[in-house]
Scaffold this active site. Structure first.
Site, mmCIF file in Angstrom:
data_model
loop_
_atom_site.group_PDB
_atom_site.id
_atom_site.type_symbol
_atom_site.label_atom_id
_atom_site.label_comp_id
_atom_site.label_asym_id
_atom_site.label_seq_id
_atom_site.Cartn_x
_atom_site.Cartn_y
_atom_site.Cartn_z
ATOM 1 N N ALA A 63 47.473 37.736 46.580
ATOM 2 C CA ALA A 63 48.160 37.879 45.396
ATOM 3 C C ALA A 63 48.197 39.378 44.943
ATOM 4 O O ALA A 63 47.121 40.145 45.175
ATOM 5 C CB ALA A 63 47.486 37.075 44.461
ATOM 6 N N GLY A 102 46.049 34.628 49.057
ATOM 7 C CA GLY A 102 47.548 33.878 48.974
ATOM 8 C C GLY A 102 48.076 34.560 50.496
ATOM 9 O O GLY A 102 48.773 33.324 50.921
ATOM 10 N N GLU A 105 47.041 31.605 52.616
ATOM 11 C CA GLU A 105 47.392 30.390 52.133
ATOM 12 C C GLU A 105 48.825 30.152 52.477
ATOM 13 O O GLU A 105 49.474 29.075 52.987
ATOM 14 C CB GLU A 105 47.423 30.175 50.557
ATOM 15 C CG GLU A 105 45.831 30.067 50.234
ATOM 16 C CD GLU A 105 45.973 30.184 48.397
ATOM 17 O OE1 GLU A 105 46.065 31.185 47.959
ATOM 18 O OE2 GLU A 105 45.422 29.107 47.998
ATOM 19 N N GLU A 125 38.843 34.614 47.101
ATOM 20 C CA GLU A 125 39.192 34.422 45.777
ATOM 21 C C GLU A 125 38.227 34.372 45.037
ATOM 22 O O GLU A 125 37.806 34.889 43.765
ATOM 23 C CB GLU A 125 40.160 33.421 45.490
ATOM 24 C CG GLU A 125 41.691 33.529 45.958
ATOM 25 C CD GLU A 125 41.930 33.229 47.156
ATOM 26 O OE1 GLU A 125 41.050 33.154 48.142
ATOM 27 O OE2 GLU A 125 43.132 33.239 47.734
#
Ligand code: NAD
Length: 717
Positions: A63, A102, A105, A125
């Protein structure tokens, strides 16, 4: 341009390329680009498979943390990944460089993953106070099983491509071009059923004793996390993955993330992450070290092979520097000859090296350091001895050799005076054990040249340290702030607290060790020697509990006089099984000693609340931090916070002492300091710093604005 581009290779493979330097973070524009590309892929009948990659050999770093500060706009990540996973054309992630957070992911939403052998993967994270909330906590355990997912998600550790292959996170690893291989792979799987490749539709394979595995993991993260919320929430999300259908698991993941996202801990951890990037900008005498030329050090010397010197030798050798290791005492030299190679071998093993890159030679005389480019002195904390060594080094070494001291707090300028070229003298303050601890304070004397400072900063970085440039004053930054903290702890004992009570309060706050357990570990004689040098241990004509007109606690001196030096003597603030013992037990002797002391000085013990212990110890420490900022000894609050997190065990999820003061509220910290100063007028360290007062008067700006406030404040005053 930050985006994701769409192209079609040889008419049938759609290529989506993430473009957002440096790590192709999933910013709004990138997410929009991916969403648009998915739509185009769906509409294009010629396209039979899809490959996703990142520009410049980096798949995706996750992110875009900068977007966390404002409201989220643009396509959200979760439905975007679902849309990819739901595609009826195979989607392959080409993982080069990194797939973190992310980024991983996103790759887990693809049907296949091909990685380059040098790539790093992980879900870090948790280190930012969050959890993988774009389906990572639900898809990963479905792919690799619960125990392995628990390990990766609760630690946030990065893994190599080969470990990812073993765990089953990636399908293939290549030493060649991962993108080319992914394209060929995508072509080869066209037509194969995609159902089993969609992780969200798979069951989560859990061990039969799933509850006890999860309970054990929870107990472990509680103990390791010292109050950190994110690892606990990660276990919660994985429990949902193991026990609930996917859709409910996703709901739980979202709920837990919302709680974390708004917690002070996530803000503190993100601040700590950014602080590490901004530290060390202190500018000696207006000249900047951070744009000065540095010298690459190939050969260095370490003088004094005690506790610190041995660790520094190892850290240098692991960084590829050849070292001349000098020790004047025969016994110490023999011990170092035996211990250093063992420490080095272990260090090299931890880094996956067969042989350490640097060569070490041992010597008993300073004359052997004539060829080195930099010297680090680590002899006893004795100014006269250190000055003699610096004066000798100035004659033995080639002109231009950078001379550094590992002193814990002595005046760098006095050492510089003993040489012909004071510009080449700087402090390199390592922390014990020096080959393990990450922090390095680089101390700039008033005459240290920007080049010498830059050389020490860069060498520190090469040694794997977080280097922070600080100014020259007694104790520099870390130890200067530690003094009022320890002083308060001693006063609390005089007033009725026990060492356990103080330690438990501090450990409850999140320190790995309270002040007294820490003192026992490092040796009570360390501070005793410093106090002796400062003339504080001599009582003179003043009352026992006063020195130089201020309140003083002779308790630690009396402990040392009685031979209670801590773990090394088997007795200190606690009792140990013997000299060198590690298990601290409460000692009735200490209890009795404190009672006798209080009675002798007419002190009536009172019950002291945990809140008071924390406020007095922590705010006294923070108050000194404000004085340090005011004096310009640290460049900004971030520098102080990084020093405390990396060198003094301040819990990272509380950001650091200065960040914490901001979270508590500067007005409240000021009010508390005023309150305690009123009840202890003879303790100058409780007098609120004038910078703190000015910040409060200016409406308590956030910690990120203090640097600017201070520089404006300085111009106006
Ligand atoms: P130490 O007592 O373990 O070792 C000092 C070594 O220096 C001894 O082996 C001694 O024989 C040697 N020495 C003395 N004179 C010498 C000379 N003329 N030539 C060569 N060797 C000589 O001390 P230490 O704990 O390693 O501390 C060393 C320095 O590092 C001190 O300035 C201390 O303040 C600082 N420091 C210590 C710590 C810590 O936790 N121990 C942390 C940071 C900084």
């Amino acid at each position: 341009m930050k985006m994701a581009t769409y192209s079609v290779l040889s008419g049938s493979v759609a290529l989506i390329t993430l473009q957002n330097p440096p790590v192709n973070a999933l910013s709004e524009a990138v997410r929009t680009g991916i969403t648009d590309a998915v739509q185009r892929t769906l509409k294009d009948p010629q396209v039979t498979s899809v490959v996703i990659c990142g520009q410049n050999g980096r798949f995706c770093g996750g992110a875009d943390i900068r977007e966390f500060a404002g409201p989220m706009s643009g396509p959200p990540l979760v439905p975007m990944i679902h849309a990819l996973e739901a595609m009826e054309k195979p989607v392959v992630a080409a993982i080069e460089g990194l797939a973190l957070g992310g980024g991983l992911e996103l790759a887990l939403g693809c049907h296949y993953r091909i990685a380059h052998s040098q790539a790093l993967l992980g879900l870090p994270e948790v280190t930012l106070g969050l959890l993988p909330a774009a389906g990572g906590s639900q898809r990963l355990p479905r792919l690799i099983g619960l125990p392995a997912a628990l390990d990766l998600i609760t630690t946030g550790r990065h893994i190599s491509a080969s470990e990812a292959l073993k765990l089953g996170i990636v399908d293939q690893v290549t030493d060649d071009n991962a993108l080319k291989m992914a394209v060929e792979f995508a072509r080869s799987v066209v037509g194969q059923p995609l159902g089993p490749r969609r992780l969200s539709t798979r069951p989560c394979h859990s061990p039969p004793d799933v509850d006890s595995v999860l309970d054990q993991a929870l107990a472990q993260v509680w103990q390791r996390g010292r109050g950190a919320l994110a690892p606990v929430a990660c276990v919660g999300a994985l429990r949902a993955a193991a026990t609930l259908p996917y859709a409910q698991g996703m709901e739980k993941e979202r709920e837990l993330m919302a709680t974390l996202f708004n917690s002070g801990q996530a803000r503190a951890l993100q601040y700590a992450f950014f602080s590490q990037r901004v530290v060390g900008k202190w500018q000696p005498s207006g000249a900047r070290w951070d744009n000065s030329t540095t010298r690459t050090i190939r050969k260095a010397a370490v003088i004094g092979l005690g506790t610190m010197g041995r660790g520094i030798v190892v850290a240098l050798a692991l960084a590829g520097v050849s070292v001349v290791a000098v020790e004047s005492q025969e016994k110490q030299l023999a011990a170092a000859r035996q211990m250093v190679p063992e420490m080095l071998q272990r260090g090299a093993g931890r880094r996956g090296l067969d042989t350490p890159p640097g060569v070490i030679s041992f010597s008993s005389g300073l004359e052997d350091v004539s060829e080195v480019e930099l010297v680090i002195e680590a002899v006893f904390e004795d100014m006269a001895l250190k000055r003699r060594i610096f004066s000798r080094l100035a004659t033995v070494c080639r002109p231009g050799t950078v001379l550094c001291s590992n002193t814990s707090g002595l005046d760098i300028d006095q050492l510089a005076e003993a040489t012909q070229n004071p510009a080449l003298v700087v402090g390199m303050h390592f922390f014990a054990p020096a080959h393990v601890m990450k922090l390095l304070e680089v101390v700039c004397g008033p005459r240290s040249s920007p080049e010498a400072v830059a050389t020490a900063m860069v060498l520190g970085k090469r040694m794997g340290k977080v280097s922070v440039a600080v100014g020259n004053c007694p104790g520099f930054v870390g130890n200067r702030m530690l003094k009022p903290y320890m002083e308060q702890a001693n006063f609390l004992l005089e007033e009725g607290a026990t060492p356990q009570q103080v330690d438990e309060a501090l450990e409850g706050f999140g320190f790995p060790m309270g002040v007294f357990r820490m003192s026992d570990l490092s040796g009570l004689d360390v501070g005793w020697r410093v106090r002796k040098e400062a003339g504080l241990t001599e009582q003179g004509v003043e009352p026992t509990r006063m020195r130089q007109g201020q309140r003083y606690s002779p308790l630690p001196d009396q402990m040392c006089e009685g031979g209670r030096l801590g773990q090394k003597t088997g007795r200190g603030w606690y009792r140990y099984d013997g000299p060198g013992g590690r298990v601290a037990r409460s000692d009735p002797w200490v209890q009795n000693f404190l009672e006798t002391y209080r009675a002798r000085h007419g002190l009536v013990p009172r019950r002291i609340a945990t809140e008071e212990i924390l406020e007095r110890c922590l705010y006294a420490l923070t108050n000194e931090g404000f004085n340090i900022l005011q004096d310009g000894v640290a460049a900004g609050p971030e520098d102080i916070d990084v020093i405390y997190v990396f060198g003094y065990g301040w819990p990272r999820h509380r950001g650091g002492p200065m960040f914490h003061a901001g979270q508590v509220g500067l007005a409240r910290v000021l009010e508390k300091l005023e309150h305690y100063q009123h009840s202890h007028p003879d303790v100058p360290h409780l007098k609120p710093s004038s910078l703190l007062r000015r910040l409060v008067a200016a409406g308590s700006p956030p910690v990120q604005k203090w640097r600017e406030f201070i520089s404006k404040d300085r111009v106006h005053s």
